[in-house]
Design an enzyme around this catalytic site. Structure first.
Site, mmCIF file in Angstrom:
data_model
loop_
_atom_site.group_PDB
_atom_site.id
_atom_site.type_symbol
_atom_site.label_atom_id
_atom_site.label_comp_id
_atom_site.label_asym_id
_atom_site.label_seq_id
_atom_site.Cartn_x
_atom_site.Cartn_y
_atom_site.Cartn_z
ATOM 1 N N HIS A 75 0.877 -1.176 0.000
ATOM 2 C CA HIS A 75 0.000 0.000 0.000
ATOM 3 C C HIS A 75 0.910 1.222 0.000
ATOM 4 C CE1 HIS A 75 -3.089 2.830 1.032
ATOM 5 N NE2 HIS A 75 -4.000 1.884 1.015
ATOM 6 N N ARG A 99 -6.287 9.504 -1.496
ATOM 7 C CA ARG A 99 -5.806 9.841 -2.841
ATOM 8 C C ARG A 99 -6.969 9.872 -3.822
ATOM 9 N NH1 ARG A 99 -2.953 5.794 -4.728
ATOM 10 N NH2 ARG A 99 -3.342 4.464 -2.935
#
Ligand SMILES: Cc1cc2nc3c(=O)[nH]c(=O)nc-3n(C[C@H](O)[C@H](O)[C@H](O)COP(=O)(O)OP(=O)(O)OC[C@H]3O[C@@H](n4cnc5c(N)ncnc54)[C@H](O)[C@@H]3O)c2cc1C
Length: 575
Positions: free
Chosen positions: A234, A256
């Site tokens: 991640h 994001r």
């Protein structure tokens, strides 16, 4: 030795294990179902930690076909297409079951429809969520339903090894962690749902109870692991400093997805230099880009990069990402208004036990579901497809085991030699000369992070293989003080480390074998993706204690690389 007999034994109490128990009971209420779990039911595993949410095609503008294509493209065309199809096709049914039968409340739009948010690497905003703490909602409701049914729970029990009866599974040798005593559980059917978990890397996200036990047990039992080189990092693990377990914990993808920026040590927003999708590129691309930035000397103060959310408005960030803002605040960082240091962190294993759409494994009477399995995600998992995977296949495993398990007849007889070998492996370290386990753990973290991590080469993998082999020998020789067997955490560490090192050796062997770059696996010496039309997946087995890798051709049972989306959709619709 104490023995327990049950019809269905479920190892693990995450989304896969709990769903399997509920479905098995529903399919056949007469069956005796036992869940054995290394921690406390409802309080351990990674499903509870799910932040972002659950991918499912619900909107009329979205489609199961589109979700399928995103999963296949994201998976670098390595997925088992039948498993991937089952995932996306069953997810809408499972999400309704979670809401209407099990009592989950997911976030809604003002018009009452379920709110779905953006997740990276997908062509549609299809991630269902409950704020940014979706897993707690799912696991709490599942645990409540299991508690009120007649399901036996054996908590603080870790599975040690699978025990054969001739050529089928007879049961599992467990360790009661509270008393330190062994327990043999004999069963007509067993589900492996211990959730994988790449906790062998220096920075990692999964819960501390996960140490690849299921995968190590499968390897020792001679079962093949598929795509085990595919470890997902991640991109945004919290970088909170050395020596704290908060370092590595995930700051979720939705940050994001909703417009958060990544900036380097010089304040430059760099993602568009690497991919036209910027911060919304898939996890592998963002992780590699961050590592490249760091290597080129543009690291942040503590060796990572920054995530910045302030431009979206601190109020909005606090409202939409309450859990993330609080997590950062706990460590002294202001995510809503300032920037926070992050580093890629090992998150998920796409690879795992080979299994078929009915969750059966090559070993009769053994089933598998969730993160212990391989094939659904191929070379990379889309954020939001993990919890869908565990709940979809956990439910299927429960249906199948419930339907196939008959109460009549004797239980398979455990093989005495297999029992002795399993007992010896786990219990002989007790009382032998102790070794420096913390040093060995740190060494494993370092080997895997530096040499089998986000960027790999033949040289780094050769180095890692030698270091892992040496480490495995040292662990085998390492004893544990036996003052007390009761809740002996050093002993547990020793067992965890043994399993993690074995699976690390399998990852290293498969990563060395795969000489192209795809999804989460990136070889700096083979940076290109080889021809998609002749894609092969890896299978690793143990042969005389050495991981041996084979290559198998991917079956394009529904779609083929190189066709247009319209052609693909027509092919999928045709069956
Ligand atoms: C921080 C974080 C955030 C995530 N966010 C998302 C997200 O937003 N969306 C998404 O789709 N996925 C997400 N994931 C991935 C997701 O959590 C997993 O894909 C999925 O929930 C795994 O389910 P599982 O049932 O296979 O395993 P788990 O839920 O991890 O359960 C494994 C169980 O096995 C038990 N166990 C382990 N070893 C043994 C043993 N030896 N004996 C007995 N029991 C054992 C554990 O105690 C646990 O109960 C996230 C993961 C993490 C770590």
């Amino acid at each position: 030795m104490q023995t327990l007999a049950t019809d269905i034994l479920i190892l693990g109490a995450g989304g896969a294990g709990l769903f399997a128990a509920l479905h098995a009971k529903k399919a056949n209420p007469e069956l005796d179902v036992t869940i054995a779990v290394k921690g406390l039911l409802g309080k351990c595993g990674c499903t509870r930690m799910v932040q972002g949410g659950y991918n499912v095609a619900l909107s009329p503008e979205d489609s199961v076909e589109r979700h399928f294509m995103d999963t296949i493209e994201g998976g670098g065309w390595l997925n088992d297409q039948e498993l991937a199809w089952l995932l996306v096709e069953t997810a809408p049914k499972r999400i309704r079951e979670l809401e209407t039968e099990l009592g989950c409340f997911f976030d809604r739009n003002p018009d009452g429809t379920v709110h779905q948010k953006a997740f990276a690497g997908q062509t549609f905003d299809r991630t269902v969520h409950k704020g940014d703490l979706t897993g707690i909602e799912i696991i709490n409701r599942l645990a409540e339903q299991v508690w009120r049914r007649d399901v036996r729970r054996i908590e603080d029990h870790r599975a040690l090894d699978l025990i054969f009866s001739a050529d089928e599974l007879a049961g599992v040798l467990m360790l009661d962690m509270r008393s330190g005593e062994p327990l043999l559980v004999r069963a007509r059917a067993t589900l492996l749902a211990t959730g994988g978990g790449p906790t062998m890397y220096r920075y990692h996200t999964p819960s501390g109870d996960k140490s690849c036990d299921g995968l190590a047990m499968a390897l020792r039992a001679g079962l093949p692991l598929r795509d085990i080189e595919m470890v997902q990092f991640h991109p945004t693990g919290l970088l909170a400093g050395e020596g704290t377990r908060m370092t590595g914990t995930v700051l979720e993808e939705g940050l994001r997805g909703s417009g958060g920026y990544l900036t380097d040590g010089q304040g430059k927003r760099f993602m568009f230099d690497y991919d036209a999708r910027g911060e919304r590129a898939t996890r592998d691309i963002v992780s590699r880009s961050i590592m490249d930035r760091i290597r080129k000397g543009y690291a942040s103060a503590h060796g990572g990069v920054y995530i910045e959310m302030g431009h979206l408005g601190p109020e909005r960030v606090r409202r939409e990402f309450k859990g993330m803002v609080e997590r950062c605040a706990d460590c002294g960082f202001d995510l809503a208004a300032s920037r926070v240091e992050v580093i890629p962190t090992a998150h998920y294993m796409m690879g795992g036990v080979v299994f078929s759409p009915d969750c059966a494994t090559p070993l009769p009477r053994l089933y598998a579901a969730g993160e212990d399995t391989g094939g659904v995600h191929g070379a990379n998992r889309l954020g939001g497809n993990g919890v869908a995977n565990s709940t979809v296949f956990g439910g299927i495993a429960g249906d199948v085991m419930g339907a196939r398990t008959m109460r009549a007849g004797a239980l398979p007889e455990p093989d005495k030699r297999a029992m002795e070998a399993a007992f010896e492996r786990a219990f002989t370290p007790l009382g032998r000369k102790p070794g420096n386990l913390p040093e060995m753990r740190e060494r494993l973290y370092r080997i895997m992070w530096d040499d089998v991590g986000i960027l790999r080469t033949a040289e780094s993998l050769t180095r890692a293989k030698a270091a892992l082999d040496a480490l495995a020998h040292e662990i085998a020789d390492c004893g544990v003080a036996a003052d007390s067997r009761r809740y002996n955490l050093t002993w547990m560490d020793r067992l965890n480390l043994e399993n993690l090192t074995l699976v690390s050796r399998a990852i290293c062997a498969a990563a060395d074998f795969r000489r192209d770059s795809r999804g989460a696996h990136f070889r700096e010496d083979y940076p290109q993706t080889s021809d998609l039309g002749t894609s092969c997946y890896t299978e690793v087995r143990l042969a005389e204690d050495q991981p041996v890798v084979a290559s198998r051709a991917v079956t394009f049972s529904r779609v083929r690389p190189g066709k247009s989306l319209l052609q693909q959709e027509a092919a999928i619709a045709a069956g």
